[in-house]
Design an enzyme around this catalytic site. Structure first.
Site, PDB file in Angstrom:
ATOM      1  N   HIS A   1     -11.524  -7.089  -5.706  1.00 15.51           N
ATOM      2  CA  HIS A   1     -11.822  -6.174  -4.605  1.00 15.51           C
ATOM      3  C   HIS A   1     -12.541  -4.942  -5.146  1.00 15.51           C
ATOM      4  O   HIS A   1     -12.025  -4.244  -6.021  1.00 15.51           O
ATOM      5  CB  HIS A   1     -10.500  -5.793  -3.940  1.00 15.51           C
ATOM      6  CG  HIS A   1     -10.633  -4.994  -2.692  1.00 15.51           C
ATOM      7  ND1 HIS A   1     -10.501  -3.622  -2.666  1.00 15.51           N
ATOM      8  CD2 HIS A   1     -10.878  -5.370  -1.419  1.00 15.51           C
ATOM      9  CE1 HIS A   1     -10.653  -3.183  -1.422  1.00 15.51           C
ATOM     10  NE2 HIS A   1     -10.880  -4.234  -0.644  1.00 15.51           N
TER      11      HIS A   1
ATOM     12  N   GLU B   1     -13.823  -8.891  -0.248  1.00 11.91           N
ATOM     13  CA  GLU B   1     -14.644  -7.662  -0.359  1.00 11.91           C
ATOM     14  C   GLU B   1     -14.862  -7.368  -1.836  1.00 11.91           C
ATOM     15  O   GLU B   1     -14.606  -6.267  -2.318  1.00 11.91           O
ATOM     16  CB  GLU B   1     -13.918  -6.512   0.349  1.00 11.91           C
ATOM     17  CG  GLU B   1     -13.508  -6.890   1.775  1.00 11.91           C
ATOM     18  CD  GLU B   1     -12.621  -5.869   2.488  1.00 11.91           C
ATOM     19  OE1 GLU B   1     -12.169  -4.935   1.837  1.00 11.91           O
ATOM     20  OE2 GLU B   1     -12.421  -6.015   3.713  1.00 11.91           O
TER      21      GLU B   1
ATOM     22  N   GLU C   1     -19.363  -2.239   0.646  1.00  6.97           N
ATOM     23  CA  GLU C   1     -18.584  -1.353   1.499  1.00  6.97           C
ATOM     24  C   GLU C   1     -18.888   0.111   1.179  1.00  6.97           C
ATOM     25  O   GLU C   1     -19.026   0.487   0.013  1.00  6.97           O
ATOM     26  CB  GLU C   1     -17.093  -1.658   1.262  1.00  6.97           C
ATOM     27  CG  GLU C   1     -16.184  -0.893   2.194  1.00  6.97           C
ATOM     28  CD  GLU C   1     -14.710  -1.251   1.994  1.00  6.97           C
ATOM     29  OE1 GLU C   1     -14.414  -2.326   1.424  1.00  6.97           O
ATOM     30  OE2 GLU C   1     -13.860  -0.441   2.393  1.00  6.97           O
TER      31      GLU C   1
ATOM     32  N   CYS D   1     -10.902   2.753   6.945  1.00  2.09           N
ATOM     33  CA  CYS D   1     -10.942   3.474   5.675  1.00  2.09           C
ATOM     34  C   CYS D   1     -12.260   4.202   5.461  1.00  2.09           C
ATOM     35  O   CYS D   1     -12.293   5.284   4.899  1.00  2.09           O
ATOM     36  CB  CYS D   1     -10.623   2.553   4.508  1.00  2.09           C
ATOM     37  SG  CYS D   1     -11.776   1.235   4.238  1.00  2.09           S
ATOM     38  N   CYS D   2     -13.378   3.610   5.907  1.00  2.00           N
ATOM     39  CA  CYS D   2     -14.684   4.179   5.535  1.00  2.00           C
ATOM     40  C   CYS D   2     -15.004   5.528   6.173  1.00  2.00           C
ATOM     41  O   CYS D   2     -15.404   6.449   5.463  1.00  2.00           O
ATOM     42  CB  CYS D   2     -15.794   3.177   5.789  1.00  2.00           C
ATOM     43  SG  CYS D   2     -15.654   1.702   4.738  1.00  2.00           S
TER      44      CYS D   2
ATOM     45  N   CYS E   1     -16.915   2.583   1.274  1.00  2.00           N
ATOM     46  CA  CYS E   1     -15.841   3.101   0.417  1.00  2.00           C
ATOM     47  C   CYS E   1     -16.022   2.712  -1.049  1.00  2.00           C
ATOM     48  O   CYS E   1     -15.615   3.447  -1.939  1.00  2.00           O
ATOM     49  CB  CYS E   1     -14.488   2.542   0.866  1.00  2.00           C
ATOM     50  SG  CYS E   1     -13.863   3.323   2.342  1.00  2.00           S
TER      51      CYS E   1
ATOM     52  N   ASP F   1       1.099  -0.793  -7.627  1.00  2.00           N
ATOM     53  CA  ASP F   1       0.636  -1.087  -6.277  1.00  2.00           C
ATOM     54  C   ASP F   1      -0.514  -2.098  -6.306  1.00  2.00           C
ATOM     55  O   ASP F   1      -1.300  -2.126  -7.256  1.00  2.00           O
ATOM     56  CB  ASP F   1       0.161   0.220  -5.623  1.00  2.00           C
ATOM     57  CG  ASP F   1       0.060   0.117  -4.105  1.00  2.00           C
ATOM     58  OD1 ASP F   1       1.014   0.546  -3.429  1.00  2.00           O
ATOM     59  OD2 ASP F   1      -0.955  -0.389  -3.604  1.00  2.00           O
ATOM     60  N   GLY F   2      -0.617  -2.900  -5.275  1.00  2.00           N
ATOM     61  CA  GLY F   2      -1.731  -3.838  -5.164  1.00  2.00           C
ATOM     62  C   GLY F   2      -3.070  -3.160  -4.972  1.00  2.00           C
ATOM     63  O   GLY F   2      -4.116  -3.756  -5.227  1.00  2.00           O
TER      64      GLY F   2
ATOM     65  N   HIS G   1       0.816  -1.227   0.000  1.00  2.00           N
ATOM     66  CA  HIS G   1       0.000   0.000   0.000  1.00  2.00           C
ATOM     67  C   HIS G   1       0.848   1.275   0.000  1.00  2.00           C
ATOM     68  O   HIS G   1       0.348   2.348   0.367  1.00  2.00           O
ATOM     69  CB  HIS G   1      -0.946   0.044   1.223  1.00  2.00           C
ATOM     70  CG  HIS G   1      -2.094  -0.931   1.148  1.00  2.00           C
ATOM     71  ND1 HIS G   1      -1.934  -2.281   1.310  1.00  2.00           N
ATOM     72  CD2 HIS G   1      -3.416  -0.736   0.943  1.00  2.00           C
ATOM     73  CE1 HIS G   1      -3.107  -2.885   1.216  1.00  2.00           C
ATOM     74  NE2 HIS G   1      -4.018  -1.981   0.982  1.00  2.00           N
TER      75      HIS G   1
END
Lengths: 662, 662
Positions: A278, A330, A346, A426-427, A348, A199-200, A149
């Protein structure tokens, strides 16, 4: 590069005075931002809840600011929390930036400035900025990109810096961002010696596009294009990094078994024609693709965006604008697989879907993007937050039974009350930055037409083909369907005003200075193109009659069920209003739905009532699971729907969006 | 202890000649036993499949016999496989014992004798027998009982030994068993210095009850009672063992987070009033409780059994006799939570349910136990095996969609084809021993009444109150409903013959020597009590009309759905006969179901057809997920049901038991 498109209207010009949304802006300003600041500093007296039982990272505290102090050398200590903990600070900063624009607050600005100062100290000489790797494993920098990340966090900082610079003109914020982007540019790319990888978790791509727009530095756009086009071309990139990794422990436990599709790295982006993996990652990728396609006039990339958009909204999206059909990863699953009670949805992910929709609106003036933007916003996004602004959902189910959540491990992620904070937080900060930046989604401009995407009371000044137009929008949406546009300008000028006919409005009437206009919508907008005079007035009257929706027959979860919508709101039944066993309720065919506004309920909401039926469970069922002869009997029952966004603000109980019909 | 009950009829006396079941007995004898022997010896050329993606144990081979050779000192090497790998050998041995009874095979007996010889060598001096702990971690013996399966494996050996001794009189087998039980008795109990604890997986309890019955050694019954009553009394027992454990790695990865209810150790057995936790564990516990309650005339324990029985069959059992509503913990969840497509319904759990039902029949002469026994047997149990006898299901779903299984991780455990073998191979050998011991479930005797629980063609001699009765049962069940009992004896004698009226038979007629008897059933049985003459004949005519079942309205998964049964068979729809999208099918109210037998299909099965309707998916749905105006349209469609047990024997495809009704 010479940008030919008209850039969309700048957020600094819209002033939201809408009753419904002002409340949210106030909540963010007065509650969320101070509250999140306390959380980031481990000063809030709250329970931090793991959003999933299988989380392996301790989450008793945030430690996010502390991590920066340690990285900056101001304190001694170890990094604590997720490897992406930094992004919580960045999202807070971005929300602060937007909020300061609405309501300036010198003290808050000073606080945010001090965070920028801290970040500057934590940034390494070459521009690298990441507290986990700086403190704990500098030798592993950029070496475990599937899980690290690092670019994700960098992206969130860049987004925050762009927003903060735009509001406050804090140049240090932007300088740190450019230095960070330059560091990434120096390390990634097709050139020899650079990492040909990504990045993943997508995020840097959309952030670089924003940085390009504010700095006009072409290299940032190019770097974003590199990341986008590199993705999925070399299927062994992540594996190779893992094999060469010398770290003692996984960067994030349990991620190694994720398939490449989890990261949208299973094939090059132009070849991806279904939304996979995801859900947040996918929509962040799409949002970047749509923005970069717009900025670089890349038709192939735009065409890939359209395919992915269709995949989502035509086959993989909940009626609430939620996405992600499974908790495991997710993630998206398959077409029409939309279970109501085990999904992820989610908060987000729906925020990311709004980013994607908005960036598509820059490319395609089609109201279907705004329809989805509005659907996600008024339902899943604001369902992510309690009315008190202090409790948050990660997962936004369409059907909940507290006993199932408690006793079925497959539903343990489906909470029935909003927890205060999450270990993987995160949310909530994502919500804060979404709500405070709402103004930018209202209008887009293409050529000389102002497109109205959202209806909420606001005032703005827009430059169209060189003329400054003052546009006032007054409306009683979301509870009503009346919108009044008032146009003021220095001199008569010719431009278009496009008003969106939402998918929930079956009929409409539109008036120019009192006279009805008879015009069919084009791509979902009625475009009034004329020479506007001072004080011209457009009245739009939308249909807020209750809509009864059926799902595509391939959606197995919704066979024989209906969902109710009024205006932009999807409605639901709660146990609080309708007793237990919501699944026993049947909605008869020809019973009228009645709407009224209840001032005292849930902060004031429109409720919908209907005379329904409820299956009687005869005594004989007490001792048998199956029967060949017990008849189906029903009793009359008046049921009450409330808007989905405000569910779970009273006692914990059952909730259901899709209701069985007769 | 002086046993007052009549013991149930001894298995050695029943000779099954039934067409339907003889095929299964032959498959076990000719295919499964040799095949499993090859597997146990790593000689089979097969693919061993992990039954769950999250399995952490390698499963490329079985190594089970090799483990014994190493433990016996005949070979050098390490233990391989699960910590409970030994039980595969024991279940094979038990199946061999039953099979030899039906069809004696000198070579097979010699092979089994040689296994007994090997076990004797592997057994430690004090009677301990477990290859994992003997080879790898002797110092950890009995120290991690939550996970170690030591007593579970011991129980399986004891069951096998009892069966093998009864068939072959191999005393060494029984001696090893007693020595093993004595070792356990020396280590566990209330006395000072002994372990006051129990195994994480129940099994030893029911095995000790069997050992008591063959040896008449009261200490074995007492030890079983100790384990039963100790369970759940000390909630910290497992935790204490874990804290004191000095082993370097977990005995089984990922088990430490299981709640006590997973092991039925959350409260004492008399206080357990709902079926909780791992389904196989629960029914093994219940089977033991029911047998021990019977053997020790323990009314409190029997009352606990009845509560748990009701919890299962009245609130937590699938119509197929499957149990275990969730894959996570392979466990029960909550009342009426019976999802059709994410459940576990392990083959072994339904086998355990049969053990429980059978042992309850010893206590309570109530046909509802036999109804459930039959339900589990004819549906979930034999669904666990392909018609070829070489492929096995662990999980027996009631609804399957191959795309969902492939793309939804929450359904990845739901296979659409039966794999050849499993890494954790409990189900196939459990099936083998179940099928070969079927004869013991047909009759039970209480006082002077012979209760008939299952209908299948067989001959037997039964001693009732000192008189030897030859009883011949001829029937065309499961495809028909005609049963003929022919009674022969040396001299007229008085006893009762009880014939069960199954729950699937709404009407019936019963004749004694041609004259109809007008008698109501008592507890589900019609009891003909008289002085029987030579060549008396009872004819029972059951109703095999198709039954249309509805589920209890609280079962959310089955709202507005029906399931079809004929005789003991639950039926299902398969894609092979009915095309894709089975969920679009509706069964109209008054259409007749038509039955016919198809000799050429699936080894010969009765199929059911009905003129149903199928929802038309209009073109307009191609590009929209939700609509307010597209009408529901249907086309006529004749659909074909096959018995559930033989699904997934053709091309992989959708399958559905519960079908939407009009």
């Amino acid at each position: 590069m010479n940008v030919q498109h008209n850039t969309p209207i700048h957020i600094h010009n819209v002033n939201i005075t809408d009753q419904f949304w002002s409340r949210y802006l106030e909540i963010v300003r007065k509650e969320m931002i101070p509250y999140q600041w306390d959380v980031l500093n481990d000063k809030a007296n709250i329970t931090i809840e793991k959003e999933r039982n299988d989380e392996t990272i301790p989450s008793e505290k945030s430690h996010a600011i502390e991590n920066f102090k340690i990285a900056a050398g101001l304190k001694e200590g170890k990094h604590y929390g997720w490897v992406f903990q930094d992004s919580d600070v960045y999202k807070w900063l971005e929300a602060v930036a937007y909020s300061l624009h609405h309501t300036f607050d010198e003290k808050l600005k000073e606080l945010a400035d001090s965070v920028i100062d801290l970040l500057e100290l934590a940034q390494e000489k070459d521009g690298y900025l990441n507290t986990y790797f700086s403190i704990e494993e500098p030798e592993r920098r950029f070496k475990m990109l599937a899980e690290s990340h690092e670019l994700y966090c960098a992206g969130h900082y860049i987004e925050a810096a762009v927003a903060y610079y735009e509001t406050t003109k804090n140049e240090k914020a932007l300088r740190i961002a450019c230095k960070l982007a330059d560091c990434i540019d120096a390390n990634f790319g097709n050139e020899d010696g650079k990492i040909k990888g990504y990045d993943g978790h997508e995020e840097i791509e959309l952030a670089l596009a924003k940085l390009y727009q504010v700095t006009k530095e072409r290299k940032y756009l190019n770097l974003s294009r590199f990341f986008l086009y590199e993705r999925g071309t070399d299927s062994s990139f992540f594996d190779r990094q893992r094999q060469e990794d010398t770290g003692k422990k996984a960067v994030i436990e349990g991620m190694h078994h994720r398939p490449l599709s989890y990261y949208q790295a299973h094939r090059p982006i132009l070849e991806q024609d279904s939304a996979e993996g995801h859900a947040v990652r996918l929509v962040y990728l799409c949002a970047a693709m749509a923005d970069v396609a717009y900025l670089s006039k890349d038709k192939e990339m735009l065409s890939a965006c359209r395919k992915l958009w269709k995949s989502i909204v035509e086959r993989r999206m909940y009626i609430t604008g939620g996405i992600g059909s499974t908790v495991d990863g997710e993630a998206f699953t398959s077409d029409y697989d939309l279970p109501n009670d085990t999904m992820y949805c989610e908060t987000c992910a729906s925020i990311g879907l709004i980013f994607f929709a908005y960036n598509m609106l820059k490319n395609d003036t089609n109201s279907s993007y705004a329809d989805t933007l509005e659907r996600a916003l008024y339902n899943t996004v604001i369902s992510g937050m309690a009315l008190d602004g202090k409790h948050f959902f990660y997962v936004n189910p369409l059907e909940v039974n507290p006993e199932n959540s408690a006793k079925d491990p497959g539903k343990s992620h489906v909470k029935v009350t909003r927890p205060e904070w999450f270990g993987c937080a995160c949310c909530p900060p994502n919500l804060a930055r979404m709500l405070t930046s709402l103004d930018k989604y209202i209008y887009t401009i293409s050529d000389d037409i102002i497109y109205t995407n959202l209806y909420l009371t606001n005032q703005t000044s827009i430059h169209v083909k060189g003329t400054k137009v003052s546009l006032q929008q007054e409306t009683n949406v979301p509870w009503g369907g009346d919108i009044r546009f008032h146009i003021q300008q220095d001199a008569p000028s010719t431009f278009g005003l496009a008003v969106r006919i939402p998918s929930w409005s079956k009929t409409y009437k539109i008036y120019l200075n009192g006279a009805e206009i008879d015009q069919k919508p084009k791509n979902g907008y009625i475009i009034i193109h004329r020479e506007w005079q001072q004080n011209d007035e457009i009245i739009l009257s939308l249909d807020v009659n209750i809509q009864v929706w059926s799902a595509n027959p391939y959606v197995k979860a919704n066979v024989n069920k209906i969902a109710i919508q009024r205006g932009p709101f999807i409605y639901c039944l709660e146990e609080e209003d309708n007793e237990k066993n919501l699944h026993l309720i049947r909605i008869p065919k020809n019973e009228p739905f009645n709407y009224h506004f209840e001032t005292g309920l849930l902060g004031g909401v429109g409720v919908i009532e209907v005379n329904a039926k409820k299956r009687i469970v005869q005594m004989e069922w007490d001792h048998q699971l199956y029967s060949t002869d017990l008849p189906e009997e029903y009793e009359k029952k008046k049921i009450t729907f409330i808007p989905y966004y405000c569910w779970a603000n009273r006692s914990p109980g059952e909730m259901q969006v899709w209701i069985e019909k007769e």
